[in-house]
Design an enzyme around this catalytic site. Structure first.
Site, PDB file in Angstrom:
ATOM      1  N   TYR A 149       0.861  -1.193   0.000  1.00 28.76           N
ATOM      2  CA  TYR A 149       0.000   0.000   0.000  1.00 28.76           C
ATOM      3  C   TYR A 149       0.890   1.234   0.000  1.00 28.76           C
ATOM      4  O   TYR A 149       1.962   1.218  -0.610  1.00 28.76           O
ATOM      5  CB  TYR A 149      -0.979  -0.055   1.185  1.00 28.76           C
ATOM      6  CG  TYR A 149      -2.195   0.810   0.969  1.00 28.76           C
ATOM      7  CD1 TYR A 149      -2.967   0.677  -0.188  1.00 28.76           C
ATOM      8  CD2 TYR A 149      -2.578   1.768   1.899  1.00 28.76           C
ATOM      9  CE1 TYR A 149      -4.081   1.469  -0.408  1.00 28.76           C
ATOM     10  CE2 TYR A 149      -3.704   2.563   1.691  1.00 28.76           C
ATOM     11  CZ  TYR A 149      -4.441   2.412   0.530  1.00 28.76           C
ATOM     12  OH  TYR A 149      -5.536   3.201   0.319  1.00 28.76           O
TER      13      TYR A 149
ATOM     14  N   LYS B 152      -5.927  -1.904  -1.242  1.00 28.06           N
ATOM     15  CA  LYS B 152      -6.793  -1.695  -0.068  1.00 28.06           C
ATOM     16  C   LYS B 152      -7.495  -2.982   0.336  1.00 28.06           C
ATOM     17  O   LYS B 152      -7.615  -3.296   1.526  1.00 28.06           O
ATOM     18  CB  LYS B 152      -7.840  -0.615  -0.358  1.00 28.06           C
ATOM     19  CG  LYS B 152      -7.301   0.792  -0.286  1.00 28.06           C
ATOM     20  CD  LYS B 152      -8.402   1.811  -0.210  1.00 28.06           C
ATOM     21  CE  LYS B 152      -8.975   1.878   1.182  1.00 28.06           C
ATOM     22  NZ  LYS B 152      -9.903   3.004   1.347  1.00 28.06           N
TER      23      LYS B 152
ATOM     24  N   ASP C 185     -12.795   6.588   2.295  1.00 28.28           N
ATOM     25  CA  ASP C 185     -11.657   6.498   3.208  1.00 28.28           C
ATOM     26  C   ASP C 185     -10.882   7.805   3.284  1.00 28.28           C
ATOM     27  O   ASP C 185     -10.395   8.184   4.341  1.00 28.28           O
ATOM     28  CB  ASP C 185     -10.747   5.347   2.769  1.00 28.28           C
ATOM     29  CG  ASP C 185      -9.680   5.038   3.796  1.00 28.28           C
ATOM     30  OD1 ASP C 185      -9.992   5.108   4.997  1.00 28.28           O
ATOM     31  OD2 ASP C 185      -8.546   4.737   3.400  1.00 28.28           O
ATOM     32  N   ASP C 186     -10.765   8.504   2.145  1.00 27.97           N
ATOM     33  CA  ASP C 186     -10.020   9.772   2.132  1.00 27.97           C
ATOM     34  C   ASP C 186     -10.632  10.783   3.096  1.00 27.97           C
ATOM     35  O   ASP C 186      -9.919  11.559   3.729  1.00 27.97           O
ATOM     36  CB  ASP C 186      -9.994  10.383   0.716  1.00 27.97           C
ATOM     37  CG  ASP C 186      -9.043   9.642  -0.202  1.00 27.97           C
ATOM     38  OD1 ASP C 186      -8.208   8.874   0.324  1.00 27.97           O
ATOM     39  OD2 ASP C 186      -9.140   9.795  -1.429  1.00 27.97           O
TER      40      ASP C 186
ATOM     41  N   ARG D 260      -7.932  11.009  -8.628  1.00 29.17           N
ATOM     42  CA  ARG D 260      -6.973  11.565  -7.672  1.00 29.17           C
ATOM     43  C   ARG D 260      -6.386  10.427  -6.860  1.00 29.17           C
ATOM     44  O   ARG D 260      -7.019   9.887  -5.984  1.00 29.17           O
ATOM     45  CB  ARG D 260      -7.667  12.562  -6.734  1.00 29.17           C
ATOM     46  CG  ARG D 260      -6.686  13.240  -5.775  1.00 29.17           C
ATOM     47  CD  ARG D 260      -7.432  14.169  -4.830  1.00 29.17           C
ATOM     48  NE  ARG D 260      -8.361  13.449  -3.972  1.00 29.17           N
ATOM     49  CZ  ARG D 260      -9.266  14.042  -3.214  1.00 29.17           C
ATOM     50  NH1 ARG D 260      -9.383  15.347  -3.230  1.00 29.17           N
ATOM     51  NH2 ARG D 260     -10.081  13.332  -2.442  1.00 29.17           N
TER      52      ARG D 260
ATOM     53  N   GLU E 169     -19.414  -0.423   0.225  1.00 28.20           N
ATOM     54  CA  GLU E 169     -18.664   0.147  -0.900  1.00 28.20           C
ATOM     55  C   GLU E 169     -17.774   1.287  -0.402  1.00 28.20           C
ATOM     56  O   GLU E 169     -18.246   2.282   0.126  1.00 28.20           O
ATOM     57  CB  GLU E 169     -19.626   0.649  -1.978  1.00 28.20           C
ATOM     58  CG  GLU E 169     -20.410  -0.479  -2.628  1.00 28.20           C
ATOM     59  CD  GLU E 169     -21.455   0.035  -3.611  1.00 28.20           C
ATOM     60  OE1 GLU E 169     -21.066   0.450  -4.716  1.00 28.20           O
ATOM     61  OE2 GLU E 169     -22.646   0.034  -3.263  1.00 28.20           O
ATOM     62  N   ASP E 170     -16.478   1.110  -0.576  1.00 26.30           N
ATOM     63  CA  ASP E 170     -15.469   2.099  -0.182  1.00 26.30           C
ATOM     64  C   ASP E 170     -15.076   2.868  -1.434  1.00 26.30           C
ATOM     65  O   ASP E 170     -14.456   2.328  -2.346  1.00 26.30           O
ATOM     66  CB  ASP E 170     -14.271   1.356   0.423  1.00 26.30           C
ATOM     67  CG  ASP E 170     -13.148   2.297   0.865  1.00 26.30           C
ATOM     68  OD1 ASP E 170     -13.166   3.471   0.465  1.00 26.30           O
ATOM     69  OD2 ASP E 170     -12.255   1.844   1.588  1.00 26.30           O
TER      70      ASP E 170
ATOM     71  N   ASN F 289       0.259  12.423   1.801  1.00 23.35           N
ATOM     72  CA  ASN F 289       1.003  11.321   1.178  1.00 23.35           C
ATOM     73  C   ASN F 289       1.316  11.660  -0.277  1.00 23.35           C
ATOM     74  O   ASN F 289       0.609  12.439  -0.885  1.00 23.35           O
ATOM     75  CB  ASN F 289       0.164  10.032   1.224  1.00 23.35           C
ATOM     76  CG  ASN F 289       0.082   9.442   2.614  1.00 23.35           C
ATOM     77  OD1 ASN F 289       1.074   9.319   3.296  1.00 23.35           O
ATOM     78  ND2 ASN F 289      -1.125   9.092   3.043  1.00 23.35           N
TER      79      ASN F 289
END
Length: 587
Positions: free
Chosen positions: A139, A210, A301-302, A192, A278-279, A443
């Site tokens: 990751y 992920k 998640d962001d 992105r 659903e991510d 990151n």
């Protein structure tokens, strides 16, 4: 966050359930493989019983040289393998020796992906047992480089690619996926990727990476995971000219064309799989959460994962800083969806602790964007998600000026721009704080607002530091400082498991607070003594089980859990549902 979403939805909440759009969830294990104890016999089913050459080519069941003499006879493997018998432990040792010989992280990544395609259980055994070493390989940060070069290193498809060519046929495409019992789907449109910009179809590395963590860290079965890339083109000129680019060679579709394809996908998922988690790893996440949050089990998640992990770090840091959450003042650099999502969750937790209105607790939090401090005089020109953070104050043009004016105790960077926490800024916040909390979250490492060494050196060793990307320990004045990592991988695997085991049909902000609380509670005094505000990743499976239990408990409390009756001990139940990569013995 939910309050912002409600405004965008015209007042509708995720708890306002429409019975037409809700379908029961829960854990399915069709062949009983994960319900069986590790010493029970299982059958290596594919569409029929796998045997012979096909068994060796099936990554779900292949054990390589670990097949026993009995298995080699009963599954027609004689002569297809060398005579030696190796244990899984010896195979693991051999693979780690091989991976450690590579000097380039991308080579390690490719070696791990090759292993995943050959021997799934050995891949997860390596990842679980060597998580701190291999997490940065599968990751962030290595997956970013892998996505940039995905076309060149592409060998075998690892997920579903849904492009504009499939418009009107998305349900048929989903039916092409061989697994039927899907629990977690990670979706990206590649616009992105980790601060690296528009990578189009090559963003598939993110869902694949992920989901490997959903399994290794959260215990979700690999067969229940589905990586999806929605390809609507790319605006990356380099990729459009690259002869090895694997996606649509056209400019990125937007507006109604994009919305129609996405809506068809969302409807097809529910029709084909029911209510599944659903991510979304998408650029326009706020809009998607607002649109689908009340009808689907969606998560970003962001925004939500980052917010939850940062809140956990802040809550844990209070043991070192002293005081309550409401006693502190927060300043953010970066007022995008991630920054405002973190700010909102901190304000929400502050509101729950103090019983003060959310509007009041927001006033403890200030944000700086590219135009300076967000203040009320700028309100008319601000994007909708920035408006709640426009407080009364004279305009301030830059971060240094904002630090001096606001005098925060906590400085959080989510700008995506490297080296923005300068020496002057760190020295300024250290001048009026005995222990300033500095979180450089962007990151990859090159985009981090400052390095760990800079934070410790410029604050004269007084800063409590955490970052989004990993940094090595720092020696300063004869003392060794261990930087914490505010990695979303602490949160999303356990959150996903909690939603799956409870059969939750919606994601609510209270579940994110529950996940943060569980993570903060896992930081021990020994960790605090080393200056850490996050627990070591070596305990991540235990941490994920605690997070899953907390999230599931909140789902039952909110009335959005469909797996009934509620298990008496949610922690034990979560642990019992976690996938084990240990080889099984075949009949």
């Amino acid at each position: 966050m939910e309050s912002t979403m409600k405004e965008m939805r015209g007042g509708e909440s995720v708890l306002d359930l429409d019975p037409k759009t809700t379908v029961g969830g829960g854990v399915e294990d069709v062949y009983g493989e994960d319900c069986a104890t590790e010493d029970q016999l299982v059958t290596p089913w594919t569409y029929s019983v796998a045997s012979g050459y096909s068994l060796l080519r099936d990554p779900h069941h292949n054990k390589g040289l670990a097949f026993t003499e009995t298995e080699r006879d009963s599954h027609y493997l004689r002569g297809l393998l060398p005579p030696a018998l190796l244990t899984q432990q010896l195979q693991e040792k051999k693979q780690m020796n091989s991976i450690r010989k590579y000097q380039v992280p991308l080579q390690k990544y490719m070696a791990m992906m090759d292993l995943q395609e050959r021997n799934e259980r050995l891949f997860y055994k390596l990842l679980i047992d060597n998580v701190e070493e291999l997490l940065p390989v599968v990751y962030t940060p290595t997956v970013g480089e892998a996505c940039q070069k995905y076309g060149s290193i592409f060998r075998r498809s690892q997920g579903l690619y849904i492009s504009l060519k499939e418009k009107g046929k998305v349900l048929d495409v989903l039916k092409n996926w061989p697994e039927r019992s899907i629990q977690v789907i990670v979706v990206t449109d590649g616009e992105r990727i980790l601060g690296l910009g528009d990578l189009g179809c090559q963003g598939m590395g993110i869902p694949v990476g992920k989901l490997a963590l959903y399994t290794a860290l959260g215990g979700v079965r690999p067969s229940a995971c589905l990586p999806v890339t929605i390809d609507v083109g790319t605006n990356n000129e380099e990729l459009l000219k690259d002869e090895f680019y694997i996606g649509l060679r056209q400019r990125r579709a937007t507006g109604q064309e994009y919305a129609d394809l996405l809506h068809e996908f969302m409807s097809a998922v529910k029709q084909n799989y029911g209510e599944k988690f659903e991510d979304f790893a998408n650029h326009n996440a706020f809009t998607l959460l607002a649109k689908y949050g009340t009808s689907h089990l969606v998560f970003n998640d962001d925004i939500q994962g980052t917010a939850s992990v940062v809140l956990a770090g802040v809550v844990a840091a209070l043991k070192l800083l002293g005081g309550t959450l409401a006693d502190h003042k927060f300043l953010f650099l970066g007022a995008g969806e991630a920054g405002t999502g973190i700010a909102e969750l901190i304000a929400l937790e502050m509101s729950k602790q103090t019983k003060a209105p959310l509007e009041e607790t927001r006033k403890k939090i200030w944000l700086v964007d590219s135009k300076g401090l967000i203040v009320s005089s700028r309100k008319e020109s601000l994007q909708h998600f920035k408006k709640p953070w426009a407080h009364d104050h004279e305009p301030v043009k830059d971060l240094l000026g904002a630090v001096k004016a606001i005098k925060p105790t906590v400085l959080i960077g989510s700008s995506g721009v490297g080296r923005t926490f300068t020496k002057e800024i760190i020295e300024a916040i250290a001048s009026f704080n005995e222990k300033p909390l500095i979180m450089a979250l962007s990151n990859p490492t090159s985009q981090s607002e400052c390095t760990a060494e800079e934070a410790y050196t410029w604050s004269q060793g007084r800063a409590i530091f955490a970052s989004g990307s990993p940094f090595d320990p720092v020696e300063y004045n004869g003392k060794t400082f261990l930087p914490g990592q505010a990695n979303n991988a602490y949160i999303f695997p356990g959150l996903g498991l909690g939603l799956v085991i409870s059969g939750a049909i919606r994601v609510h902000d209270d579940m994110l607070l529950a996940a943060s609380e569980a993570l903060a509670n896992q930081v021990t005094q020994e960790n605090f003594d080393k200056g850490l505000i996050y627990p070591p990743f070596t305990n991540i499976r235990k941490i994920s089980a605690h997070i899953a239990a907390n999230v599931a408990a909140k789902a039952y409390e909110l009335g959005v859990a469909t797996r009934l009756p509620r298990p008496a001990d949610l922690l034990k139940y979560a642990e019992s549902c976690m996938y084990s990569p240990v080889y099984r013995t075949y009949r």
